[in-house]
Design a protein around this motif. Structure first.
Motif, PDB file in Angstrom:
ATOM      1  N   ARG A 316       1.063  -1.013   0.084  1.00 24.77           N
ATOM      2  CA  ARG A 316      -0.145   0.188  -0.252  1.00 24.77           C
ATOM      3  C   ARG A 316       1.125   0.907   0.333  1.00 24.77           C
ATOM      4  NH1 ARG A 316      -1.332  -2.566   4.988  1.00 24.77           N
ATOM      5  NH2 ARG A 316      -3.972  -2.440   4.606  1.00 24.77           N
ATOM      6  N   ASP A 317       0.135   2.495  -0.468  1.00 23.30           N
ATOM      7  CA  ASP A 317       0.765   3.804  -0.446  1.00 23.30           C
ATOM      8  C   ASP A 317       1.822   3.711   0.902  1.00 23.30           C
ATOM      9  OD1 ASP A 317       0.438   3.809  -2.976  1.00 23.30           O
ATOM     10  OD2 ASP A 317      -0.673   5.665  -3.591  1.00 23.30           O
ATOM     11  N   LEU A 318       2.735   3.920   1.138  1.00 26.73           N
ATOM     12  CA  LEU A 318       3.326   4.486   2.760  1.00 26.73           C
ATOM     13  C   LEU A 318       3.851   5.955   2.535  1.00 26.73           C
ATOM     14  CD1 LEU A 318       4.392   3.269   5.006  1.00 26.73           C
ATOM     15  CD2 LEU A 318       6.397   2.361   4.359  1.00 26.73           C
ATOM     16  N   ALA A 319       4.126   6.439   3.394  1.00 27.59           N
ATOM     17  CA  ALA A 319       4.552   7.588   3.570  1.00 27.59           C
ATOM     18  C   ALA A 319       5.869   7.185   4.436  1.00 27.59           C
ATOM     19  CB  ALA A 319       4.096   9.402   4.343  1.00 27.59           C
ATOM     20  N   VAL A 320       7.432   7.785   3.972  1.00 33.32           N
ATOM     21  CA  VAL A 320       8.850   7.147   4.221  1.00 33.32           C
ATOM     22  C   VAL A 320       9.101   8.013   5.200  1.00 33.32           C
ATOM     23  CG1 VAL A 320      10.858   6.327   4.153  1.00 33.32           C
ATOM     24  CG2 VAL A 320       8.122   5.027   2.675  1.00 33.32           C
ATOM     25  N   ILE A 321       9.134   9.352   4.001  1.00 34.01           N
ATOM     26  CA  ILE A 321       9.554  10.334   4.618  1.00 34.01           C
ATOM     27  C   ILE A 321       8.234  12.237   4.646  1.00 34.01           C
ATOM     28  CG2 ILE A 321      11.526  12.407   4.721  1.00 34.01           C
ATOM     29  CD1 ILE A 321      12.613   9.669   5.456  1.00 34.01           C
ATOM     30  N   GLU A 322       7.619  12.283   5.655  1.00 35.17           N
ATOM     31  CA  GLU A 322       6.965  12.802   5.769  1.00 35.17           C
ATOM     32  C   GLU A 322       7.889  14.509   6.261  1.00 35.17           C
ATOM     33  OE1 GLU A 322       2.664  12.379   6.316  1.00 35.17           O
ATOM     34  OE2 GLU A 322       3.707  10.896   7.741  1.00 35.17           O
ATOM     35  N   GLN A 323       7.972  16.171   5.312  1.00 31.76           N
ATOM     36  CA  GLN A 323       8.184  17.134   5.574  1.00 31.76           C
ATOM     37  C   GLN A 323      10.020  16.657   6.559  1.00 31.76           C
ATOM     38  OE1 GLN A 323       5.405  18.738   8.175  1.00 31.76           O
ATOM     39  NE2 GLN A 323       5.057  20.029   5.441  1.00 31.76           N
ATOM     40  N   GLY A 324      10.504  16.034   6.049  1.00 30.71           N
ATOM     41  CA  GLY A 324      11.959  15.741   6.295  1.00 30.71           C
ATOM     42  C   GLY A 324      11.958  14.564   7.701  1.00 30.71           C
ATOM     43  N   VAL A 325      10.838  14.374   7.809  1.00 34.25           N
ATOM     44  CA  VAL A 325      10.874  13.489   9.480  1.00 34.25           C
ATOM     45  C   VAL A 325      10.496  11.773   8.992  1.00 34.25           C
ATOM     46  CG1 VAL A 325       9.128  12.273  10.805  1.00 34.25           C
ATOM     47  CG2 VAL A 325       9.640  14.959  10.658  1.00 34.25           C
ATOM     48  N   LEU A 326      11.508  10.974   9.612  1.00 41.29           N
ATOM     49  CA  LEU A 326      11.315   9.417   9.465  1.00 41.29           C
ATOM     50  C   LEU A 326       9.728   9.247   9.955  1.00 41.29           C
ATOM     51  CD1 LEU A 326      12.410   6.792   8.046  1.00 41.29           C
ATOM     52  CD2 LEU A 326      13.587   6.658  10.499  1.00 41.29           C
ATOM     53  N   SER A 327       9.044   8.858   8.720  1.00 39.36           N
ATOM     54  CA  SER A 327       7.853   8.141   9.182  1.00 39.36           C
ATOM     55  C   SER A 327       7.194   6.625   9.807  1.00 39.36           C
ATOM     56  CB  SER A 327       6.612   8.319   8.257  1.00 39.36           C
ATOM     57  OG  SER A 327       7.586  10.530   8.519  1.00 39.36           O
ATOM     58  N   SER A 328       8.554   5.820   8.943  1.00 38.42           N
ATOM     59  CA  SER A 328       8.192   4.353   9.010  1.00 38.42           C
ATOM     60  C   SER A 328       9.654   3.401   9.093  1.00 38.42           C
ATOM     61  CB  SER A 328       7.060   3.716   8.134  1.00 38.42           C
ATOM     62  OG  SER A 328       6.416   2.178   7.576  1.00 38.42           O
ATOM     63  N   TRP A 329       9.188   2.427   9.758  1.00 37.42           N
ATOM     64  CA  TRP A 329      10.512   1.231   9.208  1.00 37.42           C
ATOM     65  C   TRP A 329       9.670   0.602   8.156  1.00 37.42           C
ATOM     66  CZ3 TRP A 329      13.719   3.554  11.526  1.00 37.42           C
ATOM     67  CH2 TRP A 329      14.193   3.277  12.833  1.00 37.42           C
ATOM     68  N   LEU A 330      10.829  -0.437   7.893  1.00 36.19           N
ATOM     69  CA  LEU A 330      10.358  -1.487   6.209  1.00 36.19           C
ATOM     70  C   LEU A 330      10.093  -2.224   7.001  1.00 36.19           C
ATOM     71  CD1 LEU A 330      12.161   0.508   3.523  1.00 36.19           C
ATOM     72  CD2 LEU A 330      10.492   1.348   4.409  1.00 36.19           C
ATOM     73  N   LEU A 331       9.070  -3.388   7.048  1.00 33.58           N
ATOM     74  CA  LEU A 331       8.798  -4.218   7.858  1.00 33.58           C
ATOM     75  C   LEU A 331       8.854  -5.674   6.895  1.00 33.58           C
ATOM     76  CD1 LEU A 331       7.723  -2.581  11.493  1.00 33.58           C
ATOM     77  CD2 LEU A 331       9.708  -3.242  10.206  1.00 33.58           C
ATOM     78  N   THR A 332       9.303  -6.571   7.267  1.00 38.91           N
ATOM     79  CA  THR A 332       8.414  -8.019   7.121  1.00 38.91           C
ATOM     80  C   THR A 332       8.212  -8.707   7.809  1.00 38.91           C
ATOM     81  OG1 THR A 332      10.701  -9.223   7.595  1.00 38.91           O
ATOM     82  CG2 THR A 332      10.563  -8.153   5.403  1.00 38.91           C
ATOM     83  N   SER A 333       7.773  -9.913   7.957  1.00 38.93           N
ATOM     84  CA  SER A 333       6.113 -10.109   9.063  1.00 38.93           C
ATOM     85  C   SER A 333       6.881 -10.197  10.512  1.00 38.93           C
ATOM     86  CB  SER A 333       5.539 -11.780   9.283  1.00 38.93           C
ATOM     87  OG  SER A 333       6.510 -12.817   8.372  1.00 38.93           O
ATOM     88  N   TYR A 334       8.592 -11.451   9.849  1.00 36.93           N
ATOM     89  CA  TYR A 334       9.411 -11.881  11.267  1.00 36.93           C
ATOM     90  C   TYR A 334      10.038 -10.842  11.731  1.00 36.93           C
ATOM     91  CZ  TYR A 334      13.331 -13.987  13.668  1.00 36.93           C
ATOM     92  OH  TYR A 334      14.068 -14.205  14.164  1.00 36.93           O
ATOM     93  N   SER A 335      10.263  -9.230  11.390  1.00 36.69           N
ATOM     94  CA  SER A 335      10.960  -8.302  11.446  1.00 36.69           C
ATOM     95  C   SER A 335      10.033  -6.928  12.671  1.00 36.69           C
ATOM     96  CB  SER A 335      11.929  -7.375  11.062  1.00 36.69           C
ATOM     97  OG  SER A 335      10.825  -7.175   9.839  1.00 36.69           O
ATOM     98  N   ALA A 336       8.706  -7.326  11.651  1.00 34.50           N
ATOM     99  CA  ALA A 336       7.596  -6.283  12.978  1.00 34.50           C
ATOM    100  C   ALA A 336       7.206  -7.773  13.552  1.00 34.50           C
ATOM    101  CB  ALA A 336       6.181  -7.064  11.480  1.00 34.50           C
ATOM    102  N   ARG A 337       7.950  -8.707  14.083  1.00 35.63           N
ATOM    103  CA  ARG A 337       6.950  -9.407  15.226  1.00 35.63           C
ATOM    104  C   ARG A 337       8.446  -9.706  16.531  1.00 35.63           C
ATOM    105  NH1 ARG A 337       6.087 -14.500  12.115  1.00 35.63           N
ATOM    106  NH2 ARG A 337       3.482 -14.138  11.203  1.00 35.63           N
TER     107      ARG A 337
END
Length: 452
Positions: A316-337
Motif C-alpha cells: 500500500r502507499d506509504l509515507a516514508v519521509i514526511e517533511q523530513g521526518v522518518l515516518s516508518s520502518w520497512l518491515l517483513t512479518s518476521y522483523s515486525a514481530r
C-alpha cells in the motif's frame, strides 16, 4: 498480432493456474503431515538475452528458470525446501524434506506465516505484463544498431565493450495455509551499450541503457548508442581537483544510491539487530523539511510495482519521509514481530519510492551550486550503514560560476550520511524512472573532496 497477443495472454493465465495447482498440492500435503502452518511460492521467468561486441555475438541465451519453495512450521519450528520439478511425486518429496528439516530446528517465537489480516487476497491488476516476441535476429540487430550509432556519433569513440538486449516475461504465485492463493504475470525489456573513447591524453568508458515493462516504450537502439557515446566523450581528458570541502551534486542516475542507503538503514533487520545509523530516529527529522518520500507500489507498469510482497502481504502507499521526518520502518512479518509492530509489506524489497522534487533542471542546480563537483559515477563500497560513514571514489564534472568547466576523475568524496541527508539543499526535476527509487539530481551543501 492481436490474435497472437491473446494467445500469449491465455498461455500465461494457464501457466499461473498450473502453478497455483502445484502450490495447493504442496500446502495440502504439508497439512496432512501435521504442519501447523505453511507457505509456498514460485517465480518463473523465461526469455532471451543477447550480448554483442562490434556487431558480433558474444553470448546468446534462452533462459527458463524458476523453482517452487516451501516453508512449513510445526509451532515455532521451521523447515524449508525447494524443487524445480512440479510432478506430484517431486512436490511430496519437497514437503517431506521440509518436515525433516523442521524436526531439527530450534523454536523461534517470531517465525511463521504472515498474519491473515495483513494479506492481499484480491490483488489489483497493475498492467505489468507486456510480452513481446523477439527473435534472435531482431535482438542481435538492436545491439548492432546501438553500437553503430555510438561509433557514428564521434570519431573519438574508438572501441566498444559491447551492447546487450534482454526480453523476459514471467509469473509469480504465492499461497499459504490462511487460504491465500494469488499470482500475476510481468514482463521486463532492456537494452544497453558501453563505449570507449580516446584522445592523446586519456581513455574513458561510459554507458547508457533503457528498461521498461512495455517493449514499445524502450528508447530506440540508436538513442541508447548516441547517449553512451555522448557520456563517454564528455568524460575525456578528465583532471583531478584539489582537496577541499565543496558542494556536491549527485546526478539523478546515481542519486538513487543515496536513498538506497536509507532503505538499508530503516529495514527491520537492521533495526532489530541494532546495526543502523538511524536506530533511534523514527519520528525524528533526518532530512530537511522540504523533502518527502512516498512509496507507490501500485503504479501501473512500474518497474518496482507489486500487489503483494514475497510473503503475500498487501502493499500500500506509504509515507516514508514526511517533511523530513522518518515516518516508518520497512518491515517483513518476521522483523515486525521482533519489533512488536505490523508488517509494512517489504519482504523482497521496496516498491517505487518517489522522491519529491523541485522545479529546477540539472543546469539550474549547477547555477544554484555555483562552484563544486557534479558526480556522475561512484566507485567502491565505502559506506558503513552502522555508523553512516560514507567514502567513495567518484568521477564527474567540475562546476565553476554555475557552468560545467571540465571532466573530473580519480577523486574521493566523503562525509556521514546523517549530515549528508540533513544538508540536501535541492532535488532537481530530472527524475530517473529506471529503478525502484525515482529521484532527480540531489544537491548537497558540502562534502569533503579528496583530490591531489
Amino acid at each position: 498480432m492481436q490474435a497472437s497477443q491473446q494467445h500469449i495472454q491465455q498461455d500465461i493465465q494457464q501457466e499461473i493456474a498450473e502453478v497455483k495447482e502445484a502450490v495447493s498440492q504442496v500446502l495440502a500435503h504439508a497439512k496432512q503431515l501435521g504442519a501447523s502452518s505453511a507457505e509456498a511460492s514460485m517465480s518463473r521467468t523465461r526469455g532471451l538475452s543477447v550480448e554483442t561486441r562490434h556487431g558480433e555475438v558474444e553470448t546468446l541465451e534462452f533462459n527458463q528458470d524458476g523453482g517452487l519453495g516451501i516453508s512449513l512450521y510445526f509451532g515455532q519450528r521451521k523447515g524449508s525446501a525447494s524443487t524445480a520439478d512440479l510432478s506430484p511425486q517431486a512436490l511430496k518429496r519437497a514437503v517431506e524434506a521440509a518436515v525433516d528439516i523442521a524436526r531439527y530446528t530450534s523454536e523461534d517465537p517470531c517465525a511463521g506465516v504472515a498474519e491473515a489480516a495483513w494479506l492481499e487476497f484480491n490483488p489489483p491488476e497493475l498492467d505489468l505484463f507486456h510480452p513481446h516476441q523477439v527473435d534472435t535476429t531482431e535482438a542481435i540487430a538492436s545491439c548492432a544498431r546501438a553500437e553503430q550509432a555510438a561509433f557514428d556519433y564521434d570519431s573519438r569513440i574508438v572501441n566498444s565493450e559491447g551492447a546487450s538486449f534482454s526480453s523476459h516475461q514471467g509469473i509469480k504465485v504465492y499461497g499459504n495455509s490462511h487460504g491465500q492463493l494469488v499470482g500475476y504475470p510481468s514482463s521486463r525489456h532492456s537494452i544497453s551499450c558501453v563505449m570507449i573513447g580516446k584522445t592523446e591524453q586519456d581513455m574513458q568508458r561510459d554507458y547508457s541503457y533503457s528498461v521498461h515493462r512495455d517493449f514499445a516504450k524502450l528508447l530506440s537502439p540508436e538513442q541508447v548508442g548516441r547517449e553512451a557515446a555522448e557520456e563517454t566523450v564528455a568524460r575525456l581528458d578528465a583532471r583531478q581537483v584539489p582537496t577541499e570541502k565543496v558542494p556536491v551534486i549527485f546526478r539523478a542516475d546515481i542519486a538513487s544510491s543515496l536513498f538506497g542507503h536509507l532503505v538499508s538503514a530503516i529495514s527491520g533487520g537492521s533495526i532489530y539487530r541494532q546495526s543502523s545509523f538511524l536506530l533511534d530516529k523514527l519520528g525524528q527529522r533526518i532530512f530537511p523539511e522540504h523533502l518527502n518520500i512516498i512509496e507507490r507500489p501500485h503504479l501501473r507498469q512500474g518497474l518496482a510495482s507489486s500487489p503483494f510482497d514475497a510473503e503475500g502481504v498487501k502493499t500500500r502507499d506509504l509515507a516514508v519521509i514526511e517533511q523530513g521526518v522518518l515516518s516508518s520502518w520497512l518491515l517483513t512479518s518476521y522483523s515486525a514481530r521482533k519489533l512488536g509492530l505490523a508488517s509494512t509489506g517489504h519482504a523482497g524489497g521496496i516498491h517505487n519510492w518517489l522522491v519529491q522534487h523541485g522545479e529546477q533542471d540539472l543546469a539550474a542546480l549547477c547555477q544554484q551550486m555555483g562552484r563544486g563537483l557534479l558526480v556522475t559515477e561512484l566507485m567502491g563500497q565505502g559506506v558503513n550503514t552502522v555508523t553512516g560513514d560514507y567514502s567513495r571514489g567518484a568521477a564527474g564534472f567540475w562546476v565553476e560560476n554555475g557552468e560545467i568547466q571540465f571532466p573530473v576523475a580519480e577523486v574521493t568524496i566523503a562525509g556521514n550520511l546523517n549530515e549528508m541527508f540533513q544538508r540536501i539543499v535541492a532535488i532537481g526535476k530530472d527524475v530517473d524512472v529506471r529503478g525502484g527509487v525515482q529521484t532527480g539530481s540531489v544537491l548537497i551543501e558540502s562534502m569533503q573532496l579528496a583530490g591531489h
